[in-house]
Scaffold this motif. Structure first.
Motif, PDB file in Angstrom:
ATOM      1  N   TYR A 121       0.980  -1.328  -0.172  1.00 13.93           N
ATOM      2  CA  TYR A 121      -0.083   0.401   0.354  1.00 13.93           C
ATOM      3  C   TYR A 121       0.385   1.439  -0.229  1.00 13.93           C
ATOM      4  CZ  TYR A 121       0.667  -0.440   5.449  1.00 13.93           C
ATOM      5  OH  TYR A 121       1.932  -1.697   6.137  1.00 13.93           O
ATOM      6  N   SER A 122       2.086   1.138   0.423  1.00 22.16           N
ATOM      7  CA  SER A 122       3.193   2.283  -0.173  1.00 22.16           C
ATOM      8  C   SER A 122       2.377   3.238  -1.291  1.00 22.16           C
ATOM      9  CB  SER A 122       4.145   2.014   0.265  1.00 22.16           C
ATOM     10  OG  SER A 122       5.024   1.546  -1.180  1.00 22.16           O
ATOM     11  N   GLY A 123       2.428   2.896  -2.196  1.00 19.74           N
ATOM     12  CA  GLY A 123       2.549   3.130  -3.550  1.00 19.74           C
ATOM     13  C   GLY A 123       0.838   4.236  -3.620  1.00 19.74           C
ATOM     14  N   ILE A 124       0.012   3.919  -2.710  1.00 17.89           N
ATOM     15  CA  ILE A 124      -1.147   4.592  -2.997  1.00 17.89           C
ATOM     16  C   ILE A 124      -0.860   5.894  -2.761  1.00 17.89           C
ATOM     17  CG2 ILE A 124      -3.372   5.155  -1.233  1.00 17.89           C
ATOM     18  CD1 ILE A 124      -3.096   2.387  -0.497  1.00 17.89           C
ATOM     19  N   GLU A 125      -1.705   6.918  -3.668  1.00 16.98           N
ATOM     20  CA  GLU A 125      -1.670   8.300  -3.403  1.00 16.98           C
ATOM     21  C   GLU A 125      -3.344   8.503  -3.462  1.00 16.98           C
ATOM     22  OE1 GLU A 125       0.636   9.991  -6.887  1.00 16.98           O
ATOM     23  OE2 GLU A 125       2.181   8.476  -6.350  1.00 16.98           O
ATOM     24  N   LEU A 290      -7.208   1.568  -0.276  1.00 21.28           N
ATOM     25  CA  LEU A 290      -6.671   0.147  -0.008  1.00 21.28           C
ATOM     26  C   LEU A 290      -8.172  -0.839  -0.296  1.00 21.28           C
ATOM     27  CD1 LEU A 290      -4.512  -1.795   1.480  1.00 21.28           C
ATOM     28  CD2 LEU A 290      -5.822  -1.235   3.125  1.00 21.28           C
ATOM     29  N   ILE A 291      -8.986  -0.521  -0.340  1.00 19.75           N
ATOM     30  CA  ILE A 291     -10.275  -1.414  -1.021  1.00 19.75           C
ATOM     31  C   ILE A 291      -9.964  -2.302  -1.867  1.00 19.75           C
ATOM     32  CG2 ILE A 291     -12.710  -1.724  -1.006  1.00 19.75           C
ATOM     33  CD1 ILE A 291     -13.322  -0.343   1.637  1.00 19.75           C
ATOM     34  N   VAL A 418      -1.517   2.546   6.838  1.00 18.77           N
ATOM     35  CA  VAL A 418      -1.668   3.301   5.219  1.00 18.77           C
ATOM     36  C   VAL A 418      -1.365   4.537   5.576  1.00 18.77           C
ATOM     37  CG1 VAL A 418      -2.481   2.292   3.706  1.00 18.77           C
ATOM     38  CG2 VAL A 418      -3.218   1.075   5.501  1.00 18.77           C
ATOM     39  N   VAL A 419      -2.321   5.319   6.190  1.00 19.22           N
ATOM     40  CA  VAL A 419      -2.042   6.796   5.814  1.00 19.22           C
ATOM     41  C   VAL A 419      -1.114   7.398   6.061  1.00 19.22           C
ATOM     42  CG1 VAL A 419      -3.307   8.946   6.459  1.00 19.22           C
ATOM     43  CG2 VAL A 419      -4.717   6.674   6.469  1.00 19.22           C
ATOM     44  N   GLU A 420      -0.163   6.672   6.369  1.00 12.60           N
ATOM     45  CA  GLU A 420       1.638   7.352   6.754  1.00 12.60           C
ATOM     46  C   GLU A 420       1.798   6.881   5.778  1.00 12.60           C
ATOM     47  OE1 GLU A 420       4.896   7.372  10.615  1.00 12.60           O
ATOM     48  OE2 GLU A 420       3.400   6.513  10.675  1.00 12.60           O
ATOM     49  N   ALA A 421       1.962   5.827   5.355  1.00  6.54           N
ATOM     50  CA  ALA A 421       3.113   4.999   4.344  1.00  6.54           C
ATOM     51  C   ALA A 421       1.913   5.608   2.466  1.00  6.54           C
ATOM     52  CB  ALA A 421       2.809   3.673   4.314  1.00  6.54           C
ATOM     53  N   ALA A 422       1.119   6.383   2.615  1.00  2.00           N
ATOM     54  CA  ALA A 422       0.528   6.846   1.097  1.00  2.00           C
ATOM     55  C   ALA A 422       1.084   8.419   1.031  1.00  2.00           C
ATOM     56  CB  ALA A 422      -0.850   6.745   1.225  1.00  2.00           C
TER      57      ALA A 422
END
Length: 469
Positions: A121-125, A290-291, A418-422
């Motif tokens: 999930y690190s690539g979520i933008e 993420l979903i 997850v938010v922190e990684a996005a």
């Protein structure tokens, strides 16, 4: 006891269980004891009736049925534990073979929590609105505060928009005055839209002592949703007077000495509110992303039960409180029943997926909840429920809901990871550093997790026990 697990689909299994007859002996003894305590046989003291007499008088079959009903939950739970299953809801149990003295065979079909692979999930933008507070925003905030300190003065003229009128109301349906359709000395600000539709037009232009009638659909009471003829009598017309926006007002309405200090504080508060809204929006968008990335099978029975629960709550709890029916509710929402059902299913699916994904993240990231975090969450939930923290805590403990609250906090922490990684940017192209708002972020992520999972998906407990043979 022997058990085997057959996977029917990614969210449902069938357990096949074989129990030697001798392992039923404790349940048989318990069955004889229970029957002994419930029946009376001449010549025997209560509780001292021999097993052979019970068999003769009441039938061996009744004893066996009682024993099986007692034994099934235990053997089912053992089979679930042996199979290392994370089951959801009640199983469908079927006794496939049993004769007195022979082994008991039964099957149990039950939904299980599906295995979920959490993607990278690190690539979520995501993009969120920039935090911008304009001069107009500040002035609007001051005007709202000023409005709260307005005074009223009775005037001898026709009522106009913005005036406060004191009215008596009498609603009639089919020519009959409703018992709960009478209200006296109601203060109403013309143009506020906080009373019945049509009242603004009816009272505008009336002076004290004037009357009018208008037709309006009632919003509550015994005739909610029905059109009624409403008679309105004006007993007083009052003009609202706003205080001057100056240093005196600042001292009256706040702890500040000058208007500029009050204006600066208003700007600061608006910025904080928009930062909180921005954090909440970021978490919602990251969760949606993420979903979208994660494949989550949905247990059909779990989804069906959730939809039925939501619909039942709407019909039997919310509708009576709001004085609505399906017809009036759908009309108000501007939807057909088919559209409502489709939206409800979409919401339920999202809620279940959210809970499954975040719970898996909790396990993957080895997240835990300490007492301080649980207490802070309890305080927030108590505030939103309108209960005192002590009352809410007591209700949670008595209802056995502490694990549910722990789950909410843990899911909130998982979402924060997850938010922190996005990568979150605003509409100005600036990177949003939510780490600067740690406290607000934690609260918002817990709220997002609560809204999306606990309210949208039913609570899941340990292995549920079958209720009958």
């Amino acid at each position: 006891m022997k058990s085997a697990v057959e996977t029917l689909n990614p969210t449902r299994v069938r357990l096949t269980v074989e129990v030697p007859f001798e392992e039923l002996k404790p349940s048989l003894d318990a069955a004889y004891k229970k029957i002994n305590e419930q029946v009376t046989v001449p010549g025997f003291r209560k509780g001292k009736i021999p097993a052979r007499v019970i068999d003769q008088r009441f039938g061996r079959g009744a004893v066996l049925e009682e024993a099986i009903n007692d034994a099934l939950p235990k053997f089912y739970t053992e089979a679930v534990s042996e199979g290392e299953l994370n089951v959801l809801g009640q199983p469908d149990v079927d006794i496939t073979e049993f004769n007195d003295g022979d082994e008991l065979k039964f099957t149990a079909e039950v939904d299980i929590r599906p295995a979920i692979e959490i993607p990278d999930y690190s690539g979520i933008e995501v993009t969120v609105d920039a935090v911008e507070v304009t001069d107009e925003d500040v002035e609007k905030s001051l005007e709202q505060l000023r409005d709260r300190f307005a005074s009223t003065t009775t005037v001898d003229r026709p009522a106009a928009e913005g005036d406060v009128v004191v009215v008596d109301l009498e609603a009639s349906v089919d020519g009959e005055v409703l018992a709960d359709g009478i209200a006296s000395a109601v203060s109403y600000t013309i143009g506020s839209g906080q009373l019945l539709d049509g009242i603004d037009e009816a009272v505008t232009g009336l002076s004290a002592g004037g009357s009018a009638t208008f037709t309006s659909e009632l919003k509550g009471g015994s005739a909610a949703g029905r059109p009624a003829e409403v008679k309105v009598d004006v007993s007083d017309v009052q003009e609202r007077e706003l205080p001057a926006l100056d240093d005196d007002f600042a001292q009256l309405a706040s702890e500040f000495d000058t208007l500029e200090e009050l204006r600066a504080d208003s700007r600061k508060r608006l910025e904080s509110m928009k930062q909180y809204d921005q954090a909440t929006a970021a978490q919602e968008k990251v969760l949606d992303a993420l979903i979208e990335l994660t494949e989550v099978p949905i247990p059909e029975k779990l989804l069906k039960d959730e939809i039925e629960t939501r619909t039942h709550n709407l019909e039997h709890h919310q509708f009576p409180q709001m004085g609505l029916t399906w017809e009036t509710y759908l009309e108000r929402e501007g939807k057909t029943r088919e559209e409502y059902d489709a939206e409800l299913e979409t919401q339920a699916v999202k809620g279940i997926k959210t809970q499954f994904i975040l719970d898996e993240l909790v396990n993957k990231e080895k997240l835990s909840v300490n007492q301080e975090e649980l207490t802070e969450h309890l305080m927030r939930r108590a505030a939103s429920s309108g209960m005192s923290p002590d009352q809410f805590a007591q209700a949670v403990v008595e209802g056995g809901q502490v694990p549910m609250l722990v789950g909410e906090v843990a899911r909130g922490k998982a979402l924060a990871v997850v938010v922190e990684a996005a990568k979150v940017t605003d509409t100005n192209g600036e990177v949003v550093d939510l780490a600067d708002e740690d406290e607000d972020e934690d609260a918002a992520s817990e709220d997002a997790s609560t809204d999306a999972s606990t309210e949208d998906a039913p609570a899941e407990g340990d292995a549920a026990e079958p209720e009958q043979a």
